[in-house]
Motif scaffolding. Structure first.
Motif, PDB file in Angstrom:
ATOM      1  N   GLN A  90      28.965  14.719 -13.821  1.00 11.86           N
ATOM      2  CA  GLN A  90      28.003  13.750 -14.325  1.00 11.86           C
ATOM      3  C   GLN A  90      26.627  13.971 -13.708  1.00 11.86           C
ATOM      4  OE1 GLN A  90      30.190  10.129 -13.195  1.00 11.86           O
ATOM      5  NE2 GLN A  90      30.231   9.592 -15.375  1.00 11.86           N
ATOM      6  N   LEU A  91      25.596  13.807 -14.539  1.00  8.76           N
ATOM      7  CA  LEU A  91      24.230  13.890 -14.030  1.00  8.76           C
ATOM      8  C   LEU A  91      23.942  12.699 -13.131  1.00  8.76           C
ATOM      9  CD1 LEU A  91      21.349  15.129 -14.087  1.00  8.76           C
ATOM     10  CD2 LEU A  91      20.882  13.633 -16.046  1.00  8.76           C
ATOM     11  N   GLY A  92      23.295  12.956 -12.002  1.00  6.60           N
ATOM     12  CA  GLY A  92      22.955  11.885 -11.073  1.00  6.60           C
ATOM     13  C   GLY A  92      21.475  11.850 -10.777  1.00  6.60           C
ATOM     14  N   ILE A  93      20.976  10.644 -10.568  1.00 11.06           N
ATOM     15  CA  ILE A  93      19.591  10.440 -10.151  1.00 11.06           C
ATOM     16  C   ILE A  93      19.612   9.730  -8.801  1.00 11.06           C
ATOM     17  CG2 ILE A  93      17.406   9.285 -10.651  1.00 11.06           C
ATOM     18  CD1 ILE A  93      17.953  11.572 -12.509  1.00 11.06           C
ATOM     19  N   GLY A  94      18.859  10.273  -7.839  1.00 17.63           N
ATOM     20  CA  GLY A  94      18.827   9.683  -6.505  1.00 17.63           C
ATOM     21  C   GLY A  94      17.425   9.282  -6.096  1.00 17.63           C
ATOM     22  N   ILE A  95      17.329   8.136  -5.411  1.00 19.14           N
ATOM     23  CA  ILE A  95      16.065   7.690  -4.829  1.00 19.14           C
ATOM     24  C   ILE A  95      16.078   8.085  -3.361  1.00 19.14           C
ATOM     25  CG2 ILE A  95      14.556   5.727  -4.368  1.00 19.14           C
ATOM     26  CD1 ILE A  95      15.974   4.221  -6.560  1.00 19.14           C
ATOM     27  N   GLU A  96      15.269   9.060  -2.985  1.00 17.83           N
ATOM     28  CA  GLU A  96      15.221   9.527  -1.597  1.00 17.83           C
ATOM     29  C   GLU A  96      14.106   8.810  -0.849  1.00 17.83           C
ATOM     30  OE1 GLU A  96      14.709  13.613   1.053  1.00 17.83           O
ATOM     31  OE2 GLU A  96      14.469  13.672  -1.123  1.00 17.83           O
ATOM     32  N   PHE A  97      14.477   8.172   0.255  1.00 17.97           N
ATOM     33  CA  PHE A  97      13.522   7.442   1.084  1.00 17.97           C
ATOM     34  C   PHE A  97      13.052   8.364   2.209  1.00 17.97           C
ATOM     35  CE2 PHE A  97      16.345   4.421  -0.873  1.00 17.97           C
ATOM     36  CZ  PHE A  97      15.501   3.392  -1.284  1.00 17.97           C
ATOM     37  N   ILE A  98      11.772   8.673   2.230  1.00 11.06           N
ATOM     38  CA  ILE A  98      11.195   9.553   3.249  1.00 11.06           C
ATOM     39  C   ILE A  98      10.357   8.706   4.191  1.00 11.06           C
ATOM     40  CG2 ILE A  98       9.694  11.542   3.667  1.00 11.06           C
ATOM     41  CD1 ILE A  98      10.420  12.505   0.861  1.00 11.06           C
ATOM     42  N   GLN A  99      10.666   8.753   5.476  1.00  7.99           N
ATOM     43  CA  GLN A  99      10.012   7.875   6.426  1.00  7.99           C
ATOM     44  C   GLN A  99       8.700   8.440   6.947  1.00  7.99           C
ATOM     45  OE1 GLN A  99      12.923   7.790   9.728  1.00  7.99           O
ATOM     46  NE2 GLN A  99      11.246   8.447  10.997  1.00  7.99           N
ATOM     47  N   LYS A 100       7.900   7.537   7.444  1.00  5.25           N
ATOM     48  CA  LYS A 100       6.625   7.929   8.035  1.00  5.25           C
ATOM     49  C   LYS A 100       6.858   8.657   9.348  1.00  5.25           C
ATOM     50  CE  LYS A 100       3.990   3.982   6.216  1.00  5.25           C
ATOM     51  NZ  LYS A 100       3.215   2.765   6.563  1.00  5.25           N
ATOM     52  N   SER A 101       5.951   9.546   9.684  1.00  2.06           N
ATOM     53  CA  SER A 101       5.960  10.187  10.988  1.00  2.06           C
ATOM     54  C   SER A 101       5.051   9.387  11.906  1.00  2.06           C
ATOM     55  CB  SER A 101       5.462  11.632  10.899  1.00  2.06           C
ATOM     56  OG  SER A 101       6.308  12.396  10.087  1.00  2.06           O
ATOM     57  N   GLU A 238      16.876   6.316  10.220  1.00  2.00           N
ATOM     58  CA  GLU A 238      17.657   5.538   9.279  1.00  2.00           C
ATOM     59  C   GLU A 238      17.111   5.592   7.861  1.00  2.00           C
ATOM     60  OE1 GLU A 238      16.605   1.051   9.553  1.00  2.00           O
ATOM     61  OE2 GLU A 238      16.754   1.840  11.583  1.00  2.00           O
ATOM     62  N   LEU A 239      15.913   6.180   7.686  1.00  3.24           N
ATOM     63  CA  LEU A 239      15.387   6.301   6.342  1.00  3.24           C
ATOM     64  C   LEU A 239      15.760   7.625   5.698  1.00  3.24           C
ATOM     65  CD1 LEU A 239      11.849   4.671   6.420  1.00  3.24           C
ATOM     66  CD2 LEU A 239      13.979   3.773   5.551  1.00  3.24           C
ATOM     67  N   SER A 240      16.558   8.437   6.400  1.00  5.49           N
ATOM     68  CA  SER A 240      17.071   9.653   5.784  1.00  5.49           C
ATOM     69  C   SER A 240      18.245   9.238   4.898  1.00  5.49           C
ATOM     70  CB  SER A 240      17.514  10.656   6.857  1.00  5.49           C
ATOM     71  OG  SER A 240      16.434  11.029   7.662  1.00  5.49           O
ATOM     72  N   TYR A 241      17.903   8.697   3.752  1.00  9.05           N
ATOM     73  CA  TYR A 241      18.897   8.034   2.916  1.00  9.05           C
ATOM     74  C   TYR A 241      18.516   8.224   1.456  1.00  9.05           C
ATOM     75  CZ  TYR A 241      21.582   4.142   0.885  1.00  9.05           C
ATOM     76  OH  TYR A 241      22.421   3.382   0.135  1.00  9.05           O
ATOM     77  N   THR A 242      19.518   8.546   0.623  1.00  7.90           N
ATOM     78  CA  THR A 242      19.290   8.679  -0.813  1.00  7.90           C
ATOM     79  C   THR A 242      20.260   7.775  -1.556  1.00  7.90           C
ATOM     80  OG1 THR A 242      18.578  10.982  -0.544  1.00  7.90           O
ATOM     81  CG2 THR A 242      19.145  10.252  -2.758  1.00  7.90           C
ATOM     82  N   LEU A 243      19.729   6.956  -2.440  1.00  7.86           N
ATOM     83  CA  LEU A 243      20.522   6.025  -3.239  1.00  7.86           C
ATOM     84  C   LEU A 243      20.790   6.666  -4.593  1.00  7.86           C
ATOM     85  CD1 LEU A 243      21.647   3.075  -3.288  1.00  7.86           C
ATOM     86  CD2 LEU A 243      19.460   2.408  -4.318  1.00  7.86           C
ATOM     87  N   TRP A 244      22.083   6.882  -4.905  1.00  5.54           N
ATOM     88  CA  TRP A 244      22.449   7.631  -6.108  1.00  5.54           C
ATOM     89  C   TRP A 244      23.054   6.738  -7.178  1.00  5.54           C
ATOM     90  CZ3 TRP A 244      21.232  12.609  -7.094  1.00  5.54           C
ATOM     91  CH2 TRP A 244      20.878  13.417  -6.009  1.00  5.54           C
ATOM     92  N   THR A 245      22.812   7.114  -8.428  1.00  2.00           N
ATOM     93  CA  THR A 245      23.512   6.547  -9.569  1.00  2.00           C
ATOM     94  C   THR A 245      23.889   7.691 -10.501  1.00  2.00           C
ATOM     95  OG1 THR A 245      23.454   4.861 -11.298  1.00  2.00           O
ATOM     96  CG2 THR A 245      21.424   6.113 -10.948  1.00  2.00           C
ATOM     97  N   TRP A 246      24.967   7.498 -11.308  1.00  7.09           N
ATOM     98  CA  TRP A 246      25.523   8.606 -12.073  1.00  7.09           C
ATOM     99  C   TRP A 246      25.759   8.218 -13.530  1.00  7.09           C
ATOM    100  CZ3 TRP A 246      25.499  12.794  -9.008  1.00  7.09           C
ATOM    101  CH2 TRP A 246      25.565  12.582  -7.619  1.00  7.09           C
ATOM    102  N   GLY A 247      25.912   9.228 -14.368  1.00  8.22           N
ATOM    103  CA  GLY A 247      26.284   9.013 -15.755  1.00  8.22           C
ATOM    104  C   GLY A 247      25.205   8.339 -16.580  1.00  8.22           C
ATOM    105  N   LYS A 248      25.639   7.402 -17.440  1.00  8.08           N
ATOM    106  CA  LYS A 248      24.727   6.735 -18.355  1.00  8.08           C
ATOM    107  C   LYS A 248      23.630   5.986 -17.610  1.00  8.08           C
ATOM    108  CE  LYS A 248      24.557   3.607 -22.321  1.00  8.08           C
ATOM    109  NZ  LYS A 248      23.398   2.851 -21.817  1.00  8.08           N
ATOM    110  N   ALA A 249      23.995   5.309 -16.494  1.00  7.91           N
ATOM    111  CA  ALA A 249      22.998   4.560 -15.724  1.00  7.91           C
ATOM    112  C   ALA A 249      21.913   5.485 -15.200  1.00  7.91           C
ATOM    113  CB  ALA A 249      23.672   3.811 -14.569  1.00  7.91           C
ATOM    114  N   ALA A 250      22.301   6.701 -14.786  1.00  5.20           N
ATOM    115  CA  ALA A 250      21.325   7.676 -14.289  1.00  5.20           C
ATOM    116  C   ALA A 250      20.390   8.116 -15.405  1.00  5.20           C
ATOM    117  CB  ALA A 250      22.044   8.878 -13.688  1.00  5.20           C
ATOM    118  N   GLY A 251      20.953   8.378 -16.599  1.00  6.71           N
ATOM    119  CA  GLY A 251      20.131   8.791 -17.725  1.00  6.71           C
ATOM    120  C   GLY A 251      19.165   7.708 -18.164  1.00  6.71           C
TER     121      GLY A 251
END
Length: 271
Positions: A90-101, A238-251
């Motif tokens: 299934q195709l997935g879309i992820g929101i990657e959180f990149i923290q400040k330095s 702790e911001l090295s985190y990606t929130l994923w969703t898959w399938g129809k919701a991702a599309g």
């Protein structure tokens, strides 16, 4: 209207619930429980995004699993949208959180300002006969309490703003611009060049909710073999985190304007 920003945290929660509330149980990794579905709920409190996960059958515990991820919005530098596929194709879309330095602290125009950071040099630290970094702060900064937390092993307790703050009462430790967790006793006090204690909210604001109890900035010497952050002291990323969703919701998410709204909201400067 393309590019319209979300008007409120409530709208952001609705967007997250619409596309990211359902996910596959980790037990599906063993190919036996693909029908099981885990769920997420979301909340925004103060300046942090809370992600609550419930998995009815965890692959490791073989039972229900609960987890909470806290993402301080003030510490988000950038949001990246990632694409991938899961084990089922299934195709997935992820929101990657990149923290400040964190590369220093805001400067104060007046050195005598009550909000100015308290700087402790290596010479002052050497004057205190103690084996740990925290113990060397005793008597060095007005308003900072150092004692014992009464835990097994007698770990040293540091309080910058007293008790009653949100979450933990302990300050945030930043070693060589990297937030860290764990036992600071793993740092050799002789390798420390200076310590700065931040108490004023105008200085701790860039650290988000984790700076609510004050911040201790530790700069190590660069020449010693054992200087810097030791391998025993984990980086608090702790911001090295990606929130994923898959399938129809991702599309659906990938094609919607909600993706733009979410990205713009989370990249806003909340300071």
């Amino acid at each position: 209207m393309s590019g319209q920003t979300a008007s409120s945290p409530q709208e952001i929660i609705q967007i997250l619930n619409r596309y990211f509330s359902k996910t596959t149980s980790s037990s599906a990794l063993n190919g036996k429980s693909q029908a099981l579905e885990a769920s997420r709920t979301f909340s925004i409190r103060r300046d942090s995004l809370f992600v609550f996960l419930y998995d009815p059958m965890d692959v490791f515990t073989k039972g229900p699993f609960y987890d909470t991820t806290v993402i301080p919005i003030q510490q988000i530098q950038q949001i990246k949208i990632q694409k991938s596929r899961n084990n089922a194709g299934q195709l997935g879309i992820g929101i990657e959180f990149i923290q400040k330095s964190f590369t220093g602290i805001p400067s104060k125009e007046k050195s005598k300002d009550n909000g100015a950071p308290a700087v402790i040099s290596d010479k002052n630290l050497a004057n205190v006969n103690a084996a740990s970094v925290n113990q060397k702060l005793i008597g060095q900064v007005a308003g900072v309490t150092v004692g014992n937390d009464n835990s097994p092993g007698g770990a040293t307790m540091v309080r910058i703003r007293g008790y009653g703050s949100i979450n933990s009462n302990s300050p945030l430790y930043v070693v060589d611009d990297v937030p860290v967790t764990g036992n600071l006793n793993s740092i050799n006090p002789n390798d420390i060049e200076s310590v700065q204690v931040l108490k004023d909210p105008s200085l701790t604001a860039i650290y988000g909710v984790r700076g609510a109890n004050g911040v201790v900035l530790i700069k190590t010497k660069k020449g010693g073999v054992s200087s810097g952050i030791t391998t025993d002291l984990p980086r608090d990323l702790e911001l090295s985190y990606t929130l994923w969703t898959w399938g129809k919701a991702a599309g659906d998410f990938n094609k919607s304007e909600d993706k733009i709204k979410l990205k713009k909201f989370l990249e806003r400067d909340f300071n």
